[in-house]
Design an enzyme around this catalytic site. Structure first.
Site, mmCIF file in Angstrom:
data_model
loop_
_atom_site.group_PDB
_atom_site.id
_atom_site.type_symbol
_atom_site.label_atom_id
_atom_site.label_comp_id
_atom_site.label_asym_id
_atom_site.label_seq_id
_atom_site.Cartn_x
_atom_site.Cartn_y
_atom_site.Cartn_z
ATOM 1 N N LEU A 8 0.840 -1.199 0.000
ATOM 2 C CA LEU A 8 0.000 0.000 0.000
ATOM 3 C C LEU A 8 0.874 1.249 0.000
ATOM 4 C CD1 LEU A 8 -1.855 -2.283 1.124
ATOM 5 C CD2 LEU A 8 -3.136 -0.483 2.263
ATOM 6 N N ARG A 15 0.562 13.880 7.592
ATOM 7 C CA ARG A 15 1.310 14.239 8.800
ATOM 8 C C ARG A 15 2.803 14.433 8.538
ATOM 9 N NH1 ARG A 15 -1.486 9.224 11.866
ATOM 10 N NH2 ARG A 15 -1.705 8.601 9.682
HETATM 11 C C1 UD1 Z 1 -3.034 1.606 9.468
HETATM 12 C C2 UD1 Z 1 -4.052 0.604 10.022
HETATM 13 C C3 UD1 Z 1 -3.857 0.484 11.537
HETATM 14 C C4 UD1 Z 1 -2.434 0.055 11.833
HETATM 15 C C5 UD1 Z 1 -1.421 1.013 11.163
HETATM 16 C C6 UD1 Z 1 -0.030 0.458 11.301
HETATM 17 C C7 UD1 Z 1 -6.051 0.806 8.628
HETATM 18 C C8 UD1 Z 1 -7.439 1.334 8.539
HETATM 19 N N1 UD1 Z 1 -5.393 1.086 9.744
HETATM 20 O O1 UD1 Z 1 -3.347 2.874 10.030
HETATM 21 O O2 UD1 Z 1 -4.738 -0.482 12.054
HETATM 22 O O3 UD1 Z 1 -2.217 0.017 13.223
HETATM 23 O O4 UD1 Z 1 -1.701 1.162 9.764
HETATM 24 O O5 UD1 Z 1 0.919 1.356 10.812
HETATM 25 O O6 UD1 Z 1 -5.612 0.113 7.732
HETATM 26 N N2 UD1 Z 1 -2.802 3.951 1.953
HETATM 27 C C9 UD1 Z 1 -3.222 3.777 0.656
HETATM 28 N N3 UD1 Z 1 -4.450 4.222 0.299
HETATM 29 C C10 UD1 Z 1 -5.301 4.813 1.181
HETATM 30 C C11 UD1 Z 1 -4.867 4.985 2.528
HETATM 31 C C12 UD1 Z 1 -3.612 4.533 2.877
HETATM 32 O O7 UD1 Z 1 -2.495 3.242 -0.161
HETATM 33 O O8 UD1 Z 1 -6.395 5.182 0.771
HETATM 34 C C13 UD1 Z 1 -1.447 3.472 2.320
HETATM 35 C C14 UD1 Z 1 -0.547 4.580 2.843
HETATM 36 O O9 UD1 Z 1 0.217 5.126 1.789
HETATM 37 C C15 UD1 Z 1 0.334 3.834 3.827
HETATM 38 C C16 UD1 Z 1 -0.538 2.696 4.319
HETATM 39 O O10 UD1 Z 1 -1.577 2.564 3.380
HETATM 40 O O11 UD1 Z 1 1.486 3.287 3.229
HETATM 41 C C17 UD1 Z 1 -1.104 2.955 5.714
HETATM 42 O O12 UD1 Z 1 -1.889 4.110 5.691
HETATM 43 P P1 UD1 Z 1 -1.975 5.101 6.918
HETATM 44 O O13 UD1 Z 1 -2.922 6.177 6.565
HETATM 45 O O14 UD1 Z 1 -0.644 5.470 7.401
HETATM 46 O O15 UD1 Z 1 -2.702 4.135 7.989
HETATM 47 P P2 UD1 Z 1 -2.706 4.293 9.557
HETATM 48 O O16 UD1 Z 1 -3.655 5.355 9.924
HETATM 49 O O17 UD1 Z 1 -1.317 4.405 10.041
HETATM 50 CA CA CA Z 2 0.640 4.449 9.081
#
Ligand code: UD1
Ligand code: CA
Length: 456
Positions: A8, A15
């Site tokens: 992902l 942030r």
């Molecule tokens: C996520 C998890 C959380 C976990 C944490 C660990 C979810 C809902 N939550 O939260 O349970 O504890 O990671 O680090 O999954 N991304 C996409 N597309 C999107 C949103 C995000 O590709 O629409 C990718 C981001 O680029 C990133 C990763 O997914 O690499 C995680 O996204 P982020 O928004 O950081 O999730 P957290 O809020 O940290």
């Molecule tokens: Ca994260």
């Protein structure tokens, strides 16, 4: 069983307060997304699909050499939505998919293998990697039932007061049975605090349809994710100390590991000694018995046996064995320095070859040149390689003695066994076995000062 991975990497990472997509920020000299891809490959997962969105082109560019597939998530509606966007990739596959947040670069190969084994041997439809954090703020919490069986994941922002007290968190790394994951995707909704489609909801969806979910608890360090610059520096520090430890275990002396910065892909052989302030980056190789005195930067270069380097910059070049470099030398890309060479203080070498046993001891510029063996450059020699329009090449044979303050106006050739008088500006070939003098003769005007009445 067949395995593939989804990474992902579509989020912006608000942030981070950055113009760049989060996953291309570097940890120990390598983009987070590339750490994750490399980890997949080390764990024998060949098929990797990277989900891109924000800054898609930049993410593609930095991963170009990794031979991965891409799925596009045009709008970032959450981690679950990201998987929906990779549906085409998953649809014709059968087996296990490992899903990885692109912002968690500290996971190790052993853990991935352990998780896959646990998942497959236990016949689970999903397996999560979790850990216990002292400060679980921001992470999804793992809710277990009275028997300790995983029930669901609740995101920090959706937690009840009680759930906020849970210290077991979701790492963002999972194994899923591909078919079960695809079936469950239709059931995801965005009824939550962030109005996002959460991948984490898949756990409860699978449970509700009677499928087994497992969890592997690992050391907290491995699960740390990067959401802010501060977390980026924390992760950097942990990875740095792991890398340094690995080299020390292999027989490298690192005087102060807190002040030594070695990239993940750098190779160092035993009995090399590294003083503080060194930055070793990219695909650098340091062979046996070298001494790196403080404050050098070495990028994508090969340093052969027993080289001594002090306070210098070496880029995309190779240095032969027993050579000494610096202090304050600058070796620019595509240079190849021979064995037993001396490159001394304030010497700049650019796109040049220097033969064995040659000495370039001080204050000299050598650019676009081919220099033979056993030459000696006097202080302040300049290879004049640029006429304002184009660059030209200079060739210097073996055993040439270049006097101090010589200009070699390129293109020009200095043949073997020659001497050039100090202060010469050389524009024509210096023939083998000859001495070249190219400067005005000295004129002494006796008593000139007295005659001018300038005596003090
Ligand atoms: C996520 C998890 C959380 C976990 C944490 C660990 C979810 C809902 N939550 O939260 O349970 O504890 O990671 O680090 O999954 N991304 C996409 N597309 C999107 C949103 C995000 O590709 O629409 C990718 C981001 O680029 C990133 C990763 O997914 O690499 C995680 O996204 P982020 O928004 O950081 O999730 P957290 O809020 O940290
Ligand atoms: Ca994260």
């Amino acid at each position: 069983m067949y395995k593939c991975a989804l990474v992902l990497a579509a989020g912006k990472g608000k942030r981070m307060k950055s113009d760049l997509p989060k996953v291309i920020h570097k940890v120990c000299g390598k983009e987070m997304v590339n750490h994750v891809i490399d980890l997949m490959r080390k764990s024998d997962i060949k098929d990797v699909d990277v989900i891109i969105g924000k800054g898609a082109e930049i993410v593609k560019e930095v991963t170009v050499s990794k031979n991965v597939d891409y799925s596009l998530q045009p709008e970032q509606w959450g981690t679950g939505h990201a998987i929906i966007c990779a549906r085409d990739y998953l649809e014709n596959r059968d087996g296990t998919v490992i899903i990885f947040n692109g912002d968690a670069p500290l996971m190790v190969e052993d853990t991935i293998r352990r998780c896959i084994k646990f998942h497959e041997e236990g016949n689970y439809k999903a397996t999560l990697i979790t850990s216990i954090l002292n400060d679980p703020t921001g992470y999804g919490r793992i809710v277990r039932d009275v028997n300790g069986v995983v029930k669901k994941i609740v995101e920090h922002k959706d937690c009840t007061k009680e759930e906020l007290k849970i210290t077991e968190v979701n790492s963002g790394i999972y194994c899923f049975d591909i078919k079960s994951l695809l079936d469950g995707l239709d059931k995801l909704d965005n009824n939550n605090a962030q109005k996002e489609y959460y991948l984490t909801d898949m756990i409860q969806i699978l449970k509700d349809s009677g499928k087994d979910v497992g969890a592997v608890v690992v050391d907290f360090e491995e699960t740390l994710g990067v959401n802010s610059r501060e977390q980026l520096s924390e992760v950097e520090k942990i990875m740095r100390s792991r890398i340094n430890k690995r080299h020390m275990e292999n027989g490298v002396t690192i005087i102060d590991p807190n002040c030594t910065y070695i990239g993940d892909d750098v190779q160092i052989e035993r009995d090399t000694i590294i003083y503080p302030g060194n930055v070793l980056e990219g695909n650098t190789i340091i062979k046996e018995g070298c001494t790196l005195y403080p404050n050098s930067r070495i990028l994508d270069s090969t340093i052969n046996e027993r080289v001594i380097i002090q306070s210098s910059v070496i880029l995309e070049s190779s240095i032969g064995s027993n050579t000494t470099v610096g202090p304050f030398a600058y070796i620019r890309p595509e240079s190849s320095i021979g064995n037993n060479v001396r490159v001394g203080d304030f010497v700049e070498i650019k796109k040049s070859t220097i033969g064995d046993n040659t000495k370039v001891s001080h204050l000299t510029y050598i650019g676009d040149a081919e220099v033979g063996e056993s030459c000696n450059f006097g202080c302040g020699t300049v290879v004049v390689n640029y006429d304002g329009k184009a660059k030209y090449k200079t060739v210097i044979g073996n055993n040439s003695f270049i006097g101090c303050n010589t200009n070699l106006v390129s293109p020009v050739e200095v043949e073997d066994n020659t001497y050039i008088a100090a202060g010469s500006t050389i524009t024509e070939t210096v023939k083998k076995n000859s001495l070249a003098i190219a400067r005005a003769r000295q004129v002494n005007k006796e008593e000139w000062v007295t005659k001018q009445g300038l005596n003090k």
